[in-house]
Write a protein that holds these residues in place. Structure first.
Motif, PDB file in Angstrom:
ATOM      1  N   PRO A   1       0.824  -1.224   0.000  1.00 13.98           N
ATOM      2  CA  PRO A   1       0.000   0.000   0.000  1.00 13.98           C
ATOM      3  C   PRO A   1       0.853   1.267   0.000  1.00 13.98           C
ATOM      4  N   ALA A   2       2.003   1.203   0.719  1.00 11.64           N
ATOM      5  CA  ALA A   2       2.892   2.373   0.751  1.00 11.64           C
ATOM      6  C   ALA A   2       3.442   2.634  -0.645  1.00 11.64           C
TER       7      ALA A   2
ATOM      8  N   PHE B   1       0.738   0.759   8.326  1.00 12.64           N
ATOM      9  CA  PHE B   1       0.184   2.116   8.442  1.00 12.64           C
ATOM     10  C   PHE B   1       1.269   3.192   8.512  1.00 12.64           C
ATOM     11  N   PRO B   2       2.306   3.029   9.380  1.00 10.80           N
ATOM     12  CA  PRO B   2       3.360   4.061   9.357  1.00 10.80           C
ATOM     13  C   PRO B   2       4.019   4.196   7.986  1.00 10.80           C
TER      14      PRO B   2
ATOM     15  N   ALA C   1       5.039   7.225   3.083  1.00  9.91           N
ATOM     16  CA  ALA C   1       4.988   7.315   1.617  1.00  9.91           C
ATOM     17  C   ALA C   1       4.151   8.502   1.174  1.00  9.91           C
ATOM     18  N   SER C   2       3.102   8.806   1.933  1.00 12.71           N
ATOM     19  CA  SER C   2       2.243   9.921   1.518  1.00 12.71           C
ATOM     20  C   SER C   2       2.918  11.270   1.760  1.00 12.71           C
ATOM     21  N   ILE C   3       3.897  11.298   2.673  1.00 12.98           N
ATOM     22  CA  ILE C   3       4.586  12.569   2.944  1.00 12.98           C
ATOM     23  C   ILE C   3       5.829  12.725   2.061  1.00 12.98           C
ATOM     24  N   LEU C   4       6.597  11.635   1.910  1.00 11.19           N
ATOM     25  CA  LEU C   4       7.896  11.762   1.230  1.00 11.19           C
ATOM     26  C   LEU C   4       8.090  10.809   0.056  1.00 11.19           C
ATOM     27  N   GLY C   5       7.081  10.066  -0.307  1.00  9.85           N
ATOM     28  CA  GLY C   5       7.210   9.156  -1.448  1.00  9.85           C
ATOM     29  C   GLY C   5       8.167   8.010  -1.155  1.00  9.85           C
TER      30      GLY C   5
ATOM     31  N   PHE D   1      11.253   8.074  -0.802  1.00 14.02           N
ATOM     32  CA  PHE D   1      12.248   8.434   0.221  1.00 14.02           C
ATOM     33  C   PHE D   1      11.718   8.088   1.620  1.00 14.02           C
ATOM     34  N   GLY D   2      10.436   8.354   1.844  1.00 16.42           N
ATOM     35  CA  GLY D   2       9.812   8.009   3.131  1.00 16.42           C
ATOM     36  C   GLY D   2       9.848   6.508   3.366  1.00 16.42           C
ATOM     37  N   ILE D   3       9.566   5.744   2.291  1.00 15.44           N
ATOM     38  CA  ILE D   3       9.597   4.277   2.441  1.00 15.44           C
ATOM     39  C   ILE D   3      11.012   3.819   2.765  1.00 15.44           C
TER      40      ILE D   3
END
Lengths: 472, 344
Positions: free
Chosen positions: A287-288, A399-400, A405-409, A411-413
């Motif tokens: 999902p991320a 969920f985290p 992913a929704s904040i940094l794409g 890079f967040g993952i």
């Protein structure tokens, strides 16, 4: 000499005149006066009568060893001990003249028959499962492990309910460091816990990092799984009121192994082991990944797919994270409802949730087709894990990653994945490395994560993070 | 610090420490420095480093850092850390995260490094293992560029000038920056794990083949005149590869490189940690927090294209003083001192 009537009254008062407590005077050849005490709800009356008759007979034949039977033990009278024995389901014969007491018969407590556990079913192999009776459970293990060095020990935990916690291990394989650590934790539990009502409470005390999302104890109801783990030097912890056996120390990869791996052919077993390990990645990251792609990195998709996806989500009035969250929450609600509902209604919930709600929310334009596919694949992947605890942990963990992913794409993952890997590297189970054979790195054993070889010999888990502690 | 490692772990750490940050941009640097013979120069440079490593193995027992030399190394490594994080951040901004403020991504990367640095040593020692499968995937995807490769870009050989050979050899050796880590970590290898000539050869061959492969692919893909306009040639090659299911492979491999680089960054911090905590210091969290704060402050104010160009053009000058001159001075000095003590 104790007085008969006053003693019966005293015993009844000690047990708060409970209706299932029996304190009955009987004639006994050796002493003339005796009181038989037991809980009628916990003892088999026929067994009690048989042993009383046997003892009476032995008293007349052999005066010295009149109390020697396979299930009786004589000791000096002590009211506190008497109460403890009766509460444990024993029957106590109190001899008033000699101020002695004999406890006998094993408790006859209600329990199920050892059926296959519903949440750990396998296709081939043994279909027995543990029950809520320690003697039956130990019997199931001893049936498979006919050796004298299977050591069983017991501690009593909880001032409120005096629950018995058993731990057992194979003396020739178990690591002394693990054993010492477990005993230290059980001692701590003995002092701190009021009552052990559910086996999950023990988890919090035995695990090295109870706040980690990853379980560090393997929970099983299968005797064959316990047997396999005993051969690998693991320690098993059970209580007398739960069918769950806790296995420690374990590695993350233990949760991905199933008895079915060894019941099927080498190639087939290896294939499904690989499928399970890859399901771990899908369950956490899918999902991320979807959110990162549609929110930040459209360009990674081929143009045809990218166009379709854009068309699909252009009608959705909010960001992909909310779209994914809606479907995730619905899936979680359906899952929780199906666990709590009677079995007969579970199918209805499946139809209502899967078909009706799924179809309607897409038609209503609340979510896109793609997100339903992604979340459904994620849910299926998370259910592939043969352990309920890890399954739930993985579902929470995604969920985290979705938020990152929704904040940094991507890079967040990446940042989340690195944090997760470092956390896993730091974890230990009874002070043994949780991510073995990656930490400490053992190249010869790494292939066992994905492949199951011909099973010839079990190998113990190392107890140290240092390579010098690899040899046990 | 109390830990032991196997020789496999030692070589894995060195491999990822050396390759981590540089591998996407390095081929361009050596080709521009060495000219048409750059790929041969790289193999010559690698041969020199192999002998250097072999001498390291013979003399590592004498590599004992005093307070002064320890602080020199810590200072050098902090400079390397700042340069590395600037390079990582700059590429992140250029390739994918154009709109993310660089302080945010810097802080996140440094937080991960901080988390690694306060974890037990086994964590950073074994982290490189997670990258191993991705190396094979990376190489397989690069092989998809074979139809675009031209042998004409490799041959004829022998056209590079003496100056190009000199500069090229220096840059070639700079591919192995971080080799001084061998001396720092060698004494933690299990005594029963003997390191033989063959082990060193295998390690040096694997790292040479990996970087050499990247250099040759870049050399065969791009005309030398086109290279100055391509800053990260490996990513460009991956971007041009067409596969049916993904359009921009380079983005995935960019993040693979970034993860690899963060681990490599963590390995440099680990070297600092070993040297710093050898002085019997107790608290590990505060010194590590201060170190990351210094790197943050050192990098946050100077991220711009000029600094980037400066780092790219001058990073090879670090190799000779840090992995050649300084270690040999320390080892030879200690050796002489010990033999004098023995004589007395």
């Amino acid at each position: 000499m104790l007085q008969l009537e006053s003693m019966v009254e005293k015993l009844n008062a000690t047990f708060y005149n409970s209706v299932d407590f029996v304190a009955r005077e009987i004639s006994f050849p050796k002493d003339q006066y005796a009181i038989l005490c037991y809980y009628s709800s916990m003892a088999n009356k026929k067994d009690v009568q048989d042993i009383v008759n046997l003892l009476k007979m032995q008293t007349t034949v052999n005066e010295k060893e009149w109390d020697a039977t396979t299930s009786s033990q004589k000791e000096s009278y002590n009211l506190e001990k008497l109460v403890e024995y009766v509460c444990q389901g024993f029957t106590v014969l109190l001899l008033l003249n000699s101020q002695q007491m004999v406890r006998f018969t094993i408790p006859d407590l209600p329990h199920r028959s050892p059926d296959e556990p519903t949440n750990e079913s396998i296709i081939r192999g043994s279909h027995e499962g543990f029950v809520e009776d320690m003697d039956v459970n130990l019997g199931l293990i001893r049936k498979r492990m006919r050796v004298p060095d299977l050591i069983v020990k017991k501690v009593t935990v909880g001032t409120d309910n005096k629950a018995e916690v058993y731990y057992f291990y194979l003396a020739r394989f178990a690591n002394q460091d693990n054993l010492t650590e477990l005993e230290r934790k059980l001692d701590l539990m003995k002092d701190k816990i009021d009552g052990l009502y559910t086996s999950g409470q023990a988890n919090d005390f035995i695990e090295d990092s109870p706040l980690s999302p990853f379980p560090q104890i393997l929970n099983t109801e299968r005797p064959d799984r316990v047997f396999a783990n005993l051969s690998e030097g693991k320690i098993i912890i059970m209580s007398d009121f739960s069918p769950n056996a806790f296995i420690a120390p374990v590695t993350l990869f233990s949760f991905y192994q199933s008895p079915d791996d060894f019941n099927s052919r080498v190639i087939v077993g290896s294939f499904y082991r690989m499928v399970r390990v890859f399901s771990f990645l899908a369950a956490i990251f899918l999902p991320a990944f979807y959110i990162a792609v549609v929110s930040f990195h459209y360009e990674v998709l081929p143009i045809e797919l990218s166009k379709k996806l854009k068309l699909d989500i252009s009608e959705i009035p909010y960001r992909p994270i909310f779209e994914a969250l809606i479907v995730e929450v619905i899936i979680e609600l359906i899952r929780e409802a199906s666990v709590r509902l009677p079995v007969a209604l579970v199918q209805t919930i499946g139809i209502v949730g899967g078909l009706v709600v799924g179809d309607v929310i897409i038609n209503a334009g609340l979510v896109s087709n793609m997100v339903v596919i992604v979340v459904a694949l994620t849910a299926i992947s998370s259910y592939v894990v043969p352990s309920v605890e890890l399954n739930t942990s993985i579902r929470v963990l995604r969920f985290p990653f979705m938020f990152a992913a929704s904040i940094l794409g991507f890079f967040g993952i990446l940042i989340g994945a690195l944090a997760l890997v470092v956390h896993l590297c730091n974890l230990n189970s009874l002070k043994s490395p949780y991510l073995y054979p990656i930490v400490p790195f053992d190249p010869k054993k790494v292939k066992q994560i994905l492949f199951r070889g011909k099973h010839t010999k079990s190998s113990p888990q190392p107890s140290s993070f240092d390579p010098k502690g690899r040899e046990i | 610090m109390n830990f032991t490692i196997t020789k496999v772990q030692l070589f894995l750490m060195l491999f990822f420490r050396s390759t981590g940050i540089i591998f996407i941009g390095y081929p361009e640097t050596i080709i521009l420095a060495g000219g048409r013979d750059a790929w041969i120069i790289f193999f010559v440079g690698s041969l020199i480093v192999f002998f250097q490593l072999w001498i390291y193995e013979k003399l590592y027992k004498y590599f004992e850092l005093g307070k002064f030399t320890a602080w020199i190394y810590i200072f050098i490594w902090i400079i390397v850390l700042i340069g590395s994080i600037i390079y990582m951040q700059y590429n992140l901004n250029i390739w994918v995260q154009q709109n993310t403020p660089h302080t945010i991504s810097l802080v996140l990367m440094l937080l991960i490094s901080f988390y690694i640095s306060v974890s037990r040593p086994s964590t950073i020692i074994n982290l490189p293992v997670f990258i191993i499968p991705f190396i094979f995937i990376f190489i397989i995807y690069l092989l998809f560029s074979i139809p675009e490769l031209s042998l004409n870009h490799l041959f004829p050989i022998g056209t590079s000038t003496g100056g190009q050979w000199m500069k090229g050899t220096m840059v070639a050796m700079a591919a192995f920056t971080g080799l001084e880590g061998y001396l720092v970590l060698r004494k933690y290898v299990l005594p029963e794990d003997k390191i033989s000539f063959k082990d060193i050869l295998t390690f040096q061959l694997s790292i040479t083949l990996f970087i050499g492969f990247l250099v040759i692919v870049t050399k065969m893909y791009f005309a030398t005149d086109a290279l100055p306009y391509v800053t990260e040639p490996i990513l460009y090659i991956l971007k041009s590869i067409e596969v049916t299911f993904v359009k921009r492979l380079d983005i995935f491999f960019f993040f693979l490189w970034l993860g690899w680089s963060i681990i490599s960054f963590g390995l440099i911090v680990f070297n600092i940690r070993i040297v710093y905590f050898k002085q019997k210091r107790k608290h590990k969290i505060w010194p590590m927090a201060v170190l990351h704060l210094i790197v943050f402050i050192g990098s946050v104010g100077i991220i711009n294209i000029q600094v980037m160009e400066f780092i790219r053009n001058h990073f090879h000058y670090f190799y000779i003083p840090t992995t050649f001159i300084l270690p040999f001075i320390i080892m030879l000095f200690n050796r002489r001192r010990k033999s004098k003590c023995a004589e007395l």
